[in-house]
Write a protein that holds these residues in place. Structure first.
Motif, PDB file in Angstrom:
ATOM      1  N   LEU A 272       0.834  -1.197   0.000  1.00 53.05           N
ATOM      2  CA  LEU A 272       0.000   0.000   0.000  1.00 53.05           C
ATOM      3  C   LEU A 272       0.870   1.249   0.000  1.00 53.05           C
ATOM      4  CD1 LEU A 272      -3.247   0.564   1.941  1.00 53.05           C
ATOM      5  CD2 LEU A 272      -1.439   2.251   2.163  1.00 53.05           C
ATOM      6  N   MET A 273       1.929   1.250   0.811  1.00 51.27           N
ATOM      7  CA  MET A 273       2.829   2.405   0.840  1.00 51.27           C
ATOM      8  C   MET A 273       3.593   2.543  -0.467  1.00 51.27           C
ATOM      9  SD  MET A 273       2.184   3.853   3.633  1.00 51.27           S
ATOM     10  CE  MET A 273       3.488   5.087   3.507  1.00 51.27           C
ATOM     11  N   THR A 274       3.923   1.437  -1.105  1.00 50.22           N
ATOM     12  CA  THR A 274       4.598   1.499  -2.404  1.00 50.22           C
ATOM     13  C   THR A 274       3.709   2.150  -3.450  1.00 50.22           C
ATOM     14  OG1 THR A 274       5.906  -0.477  -1.924  1.00 50.22           O
ATOM     15  CG2 THR A 274       5.634   0.110  -4.246  1.00 50.22           C
ATOM     16  N   LEU A 275       2.427   1.814  -3.452  1.00 51.25           N
ATOM     17  CA  LEU A 275       1.513   2.343  -4.465  1.00 51.25           C
ATOM     18  C   LEU A 275       1.068   3.771  -4.174  1.00 51.25           C
ATOM     19  CD1 LEU A 275      -0.853  -0.720  -5.098  1.00 51.25           C
ATOM     20  CD2 LEU A 275       1.053   0.054  -6.511  1.00 51.25           C
ATOM     21  N   PHE A 276       0.867   4.106  -2.898  1.00 49.96           N
ATOM     22  CA  PHE A 276       0.201   5.376  -2.572  1.00 49.96           C
ATOM     23  C   PHE A 276       1.026   6.307  -1.698  1.00 49.96           C
ATOM     24  CE2 PHE A 276      -3.155   2.236  -3.310  1.00 49.96           C
ATOM     25  CZ  PHE A 276      -3.924   2.890  -4.264  1.00 49.96           C
ATOM     26  N   GLY A 277       2.197   5.873  -1.214  1.00 51.53           N
ATOM     27  CA  GLY A 277       3.005   6.715  -0.347  1.00 51.53           C
ATOM     28  C   GLY A 277       3.387   8.023  -1.027  1.00 51.53           C
ATOM     29  N   GLY A 278       3.186   9.130  -0.314  1.00 51.15           N
ATOM     30  CA  GLY A 278       3.525  10.443  -0.862  1.00 51.15           C
ATOM     31  C   GLY A 278       2.520  11.005  -1.833  1.00 51.15           C
ATOM     32  N   THR A 279       1.355  10.364  -2.002  1.00 50.56           N
ATOM     33  CA  THR A 279       0.333  10.852  -2.930  1.00 50.56           C
ATOM     34  C   THR A 279      -0.883  11.333  -2.161  1.00 50.56           C
ATOM     35  OG1 THR A 279      -0.893   8.767  -3.184  1.00 50.56           O
ATOM     36  CG2 THR A 279       1.111   9.045  -4.526  1.00 50.56           C
ATOM     37  N   ALA A 280      -1.727  12.091  -2.859  1.00 50.19           N
ATOM     38  CA  ALA A 280      -2.954  12.589  -2.237  1.00 50.19           C
ATOM     39  C   ALA A 280      -3.957  11.476  -1.984  1.00 50.19           C
ATOM     40  CB  ALA A 280      -3.587  13.660  -3.129  1.00 50.19           C
ATOM     41  N   GLN A 281      -3.772  10.318  -2.604  1.00 50.01           N
ATOM     42  CA  GLN A 281      -4.693   9.200  -2.442  1.00 50.01           C
ATOM     43  C   GLN A 281      -4.388   8.350  -1.213  1.00 50.01           C
ATOM     44  OE1 GLN A 281      -3.155   9.735  -5.634  1.00 50.01           O
ATOM     45  NE2 GLN A 281      -4.964  11.023  -6.045  1.00 50.01           N
ATOM     46  N   LEU A 282      -3.291   8.647  -0.500  1.00 53.47           N
ATOM     47  CA  LEU A 282      -2.903   7.796   0.625  1.00 53.47           C
ATOM     48  C   LEU A 282      -3.977   7.723   1.717  1.00 53.47           C
ATOM     49  CD1 LEU A 282      -0.766   5.998   1.930  1.00 53.47           C
ATOM     50  CD2 LEU A 282       0.254   8.062   2.926  1.00 53.47           C
ATOM     51  N   PRO A 283      -4.577   8.855   2.164  1.00 50.66           N
ATOM     52  CA  PRO A 283      -5.624   8.730   3.192  1.00 50.66           C
ATOM     53  C   PRO A 283      -6.796   7.856   2.752  1.00 50.66           C
ATOM     54  CG  PRO A 283      -4.885  11.011   3.006  1.00 50.66           C
ATOM     55  CD  PRO A 283      -4.269  10.263   1.861  1.00 50.66           C
ATOM     56  N   ARG A 284      -7.200   7.997   1.496  1.00 54.16           N
ATOM     57  CA  ARG A 284      -8.306   7.166   0.999  1.00 54.16           C
ATOM     58  C   ARG A 284      -7.909   5.692   0.994  1.00 54.16           C
ATOM     59  NH1 ARG A 284      -8.821   5.253  -4.137  1.00 54.16           N
ATOM     60  NH2 ARG A 284     -10.863   4.369  -4.700  1.00 54.16           N
ATOM     61  N   ALA A 285      -6.671   5.422   0.608  1.00 53.25           N
ATOM     62  CA  ALA A 285      -6.212   4.036   0.582  1.00 53.25           C
ATOM     63  C   ALA A 285      -6.201   3.442   1.985  1.00 53.25           C
ATOM     64  CB  ALA A 285      -4.818   3.959  -0.046  1.00 53.25           C
ATOM     65  N   PHE A 286      -5.744   4.218   2.972  1.00 49.23           N
ATOM     66  CA  PHE A 286      -5.755   3.736   4.351  1.00 49.23           C
ATOM     67  C   PHE A 286      -7.178   3.505   4.842  1.00 49.23           C
ATOM     68  CE2 PHE A 286      -1.267   5.037   5.304  1.00 49.23           C
ATOM     69  CZ  PHE A 286      -0.886   3.837   5.874  1.00 49.23           C
ATOM     70  N   ALA A 287      -8.116   4.377   4.440  1.00 48.03           N
ATOM     71  CA  ALA A 287      -9.511   4.210   4.856  1.00 48.03           C
ATOM     72  C   ALA A 287     -10.092   2.911   4.314  1.00 48.03           C
ATOM     73  CB  ALA A 287     -10.339   5.401   4.384  1.00 48.03           C
ATOM     74  N   VAL A 288      -9.806   2.617   3.048  1.00 56.53           N
ATOM     75  CA  VAL A 288     -10.287   1.373   2.449  1.00 56.53           C
ATOM     76  C   VAL A 288      -9.653   0.166   3.158  1.00 56.53           C
ATOM     77  CG1 VAL A 288     -10.291  -0.031   0.344  1.00 56.53           C
ATOM     78  CG2 VAL A 288     -10.753   2.428   0.212  1.00 56.53           C
ATOM     79  N   TYR A 289      -8.359   0.262   3.402  1.00 58.79           N
ATOM     80  CA  TYR A 289      -7.644  -0.817   4.080  1.00 58.79           C
ATOM     81  C   TYR A 289      -8.203  -1.039   5.480  1.00 58.79           C
ATOM     82  CZ  TYR A 289      -3.694  -3.165   6.400  1.00 58.79           C
ATOM     83  OH  TYR A 289      -2.913  -4.033   7.119  1.00 58.79           O
ATOM     84  N   GLY A 290      -8.439   0.057   6.224  1.00 58.50           N
ATOM     85  CA  GLY A 290      -8.949  -0.067   7.577  1.00 58.50           C
ATOM     86  C   GLY A 290     -10.366  -0.610   7.630  1.00 58.50           C
ATOM     87  N   ALA A 291     -11.218  -0.181   6.698  1.00 57.85           N
ATOM     88  CA  ALA A 291     -12.610  -0.630   6.703  1.00 57.85           C
ATOM     89  C   ALA A 291     -12.730  -2.105   6.352  1.00 57.85           C
ATOM     90  CB  ALA A 291     -13.429   0.204   5.725  1.00 57.85           C
TER      91      ALA A 291
END
Length: 465
Positions: free
Chosen positions: A132-151
């Motif tokens: 997940l960090m490889t794909l989204f780290g440092g991008t504006a999509q990171l919070p959304r990715a974490f939300a999907v992962y957490g849910a």
């Protein structure tokens, strides 16, 4: 009106990251589902495979001990050999364990297969977070990715409870394990298209540390589980507990001396991280035994079928989804971590105590009590989890993630073992309902301990103020 098209390269990148996020969320979903899906199938597994009541907890413990004990090793392997490679290997191991668990005809085969499943999950979980960090780290999509992962975690818990009832009722208990097989095969086919290959890093794997830590935990849990039958002062119990303690001390000494340890000692000197991990350990020790014995209570005392028991727990798990994703983060931003964890433990203790001391059917007893407990779990879980990860230095964020997962899984295994030891003699003398009530009372006491330690150890500043 014209439409703007994305360049071919950008379109391909978005598709790849979108597919990657789906696979990462699926990983979190399945890892959690495999802990909850077995609950309503336990009575059928006990009857068909030949488990004794005392040994039945090992269907759960074998998974969580392997999962929790090997998580730090899984994270280290992902760093050294590449997250994509370990992600795929983990799914392969999980697939093999799932098939073995479904085919088992003897308790030792079932327990071994569940441990293999847990080992696969321990490879998958840290690799998924790294990807997940490889794909989204440092991008504006990171919070959304974490939300999907957490849910995906509470959704997996909800799906596991319901699917366990449906599959056990209509296809038979082996399908609570077989359901993972097509998911694993699909993900293995899609991994090359979703994630970059990655590179290997220089370094060594602390296999000795992983072995001593996992065996130490298993020995302690084994000693606690067999104590009601063999006696707390019996040689076998004392040997198991003594060996477990010595192995865990050896694990700690190994981590202090190893050039490349699984767990850097400096992590344990961060007060906020330590307090949050203790909270996660106690949440696992209170919640998982409550869930385990509630499944048995619904079927063995209230006479619910496997399907009905699974359906009966859906309101509880849906409240957890709502609480963790929408309510708890907002309240934590306003009131702070300490207040949320302490109040969450207090509400959880009240709900579990209601299950222990009230006497009634589903609508006026189990349902409202389980909803109160679920509300408490949701309030305490998210703030303690986020504090455990955010309290670590950025360079140790991955280790902190593995550590907090390990704390919860270890708490789950030890809590279930201890409360099974409490429940078994009471059930033998006064009946299963009394045994389950004793276990609920013990889980409520653990939650009260969480109130006290949360108030004493957590001093996290308010966020979002």
């Amino acid at each position: 009106m014209s439409t703007q098209t994305l360049p071919t390269g950008e379109t391909a990148t978005r598709r790849r990251t979108g597919l990657g996020l789906v696979l990462i969320a699926a990983a979190q979903f399945v890892v959690i589902m495999d802990t909850s899906i077995i609950g309503v199938a336990l009575p059928d597994i006990q009857r068909d495979v030949g488990f004794s009541p005392d040994a039945l907890t090992w269907i759960f413990n074998a998974y969580v001990i392997a999962f929790g004990g090997l998580l730090l090793l899984g994270g280290r392997l992902a760093d050294l050999f590449g997250a994509r490679r370990m992600f795929a290997l983990g799914w392969t191991v999980l697939l093999v364990g799932s098939v073995g668990a479904g085919l088992a005809t003897a308790p030792w085969v079932e327990i071994t297969a569940r441990a293999v499943q847990g080992a696969g999950a321990a490879l998958i979980a840290p690799a998924a977070l790294s990807l997940l960090m490889t794909l989204f780290g440092g991008t504006a999509q990171l919070p959304r990715a974490f939300a999907v992962y957490g849910a995906a975690a509470p959704i997996g818990g909800t799906a596991g409870v319901f699917l366990g009832g449906v599959l056990t009722e209509y296809l038979g208990w082996p399908w609570v394990f077989y359901v993972t097989v097509p998911i694993a095969l699909a993900i293995l086919l899609l991994v090359p298209a979703a994630f970059p290959a990655g590179t290997r890093s220089a370094g060594r794997v602390d296999l000795l540390g992983a072995v001593t830590g996992t065996l130490g935990l298993a020995a302690v849990v084994f000693g606690v589980v067999q104590a009601p039958e063999m006696g707390w002062a019996s040689p076998s119990t004392l040997i198991a507990l003594g060996a477990g303690v010595l192995l865990l001390i050896g694990f700690g000494a190994r981590q202090a001396r190893a050039a490349e340890p699984l767990l850097r000692p400096r992590m344990l000197r961060i007060p906020q991280l330590g307090g949050a991990n203790i909270a996660q350990l106690l949440l696992g020790a209170a919640w998982i035994p409550m869930w385990f014995f509630l499944n048995l209570h619904l079927q063995n005392v209230l006479g619910a079928s496997a399907f009905a028991a699974g359906a009966a727990l859906i309101p509880m798990t849906m409240l957890i989804v709502l609480g963790m994703t929408l309510i708890a983060p907002r309240l934590a931003a306003r009131f702070g971590t300490r207040a949320m964890v302490v109040s969450g433990f207090a509400v959880l203790a009240g709900g579990i105590a209601w299950l222990a001391f009230a006497d009634g059917g589903y609508a006026w007893h189990v349902l409202p009590a389980s909803l109160v407990a679920a509300a408490g779990m949701a309030l305490a879980f998210v703030p303690s989890l986020s504090t455990a990860i955010s309290s670590a230095p950025p360079a140790d964020a991955g280790v902190a993630s593995g550590l907090v997962n390990t704390s919860y899984q270890i708490g789950s295994a030890l809590g279930l073992a201890a409360l099974s030891a409490v429940s078994a003699p009471v059930a033998a003398s006064a009946g299963p309902d009394a045994g389950y009530s004793a276990a609920f009372a013990g889980a409520a006491i653990i939650a009260v301990i969480g109130v006290l330690l949360g108030a004493a150890l957590l001093r996290a500043p308010r966020s979002g103020r």
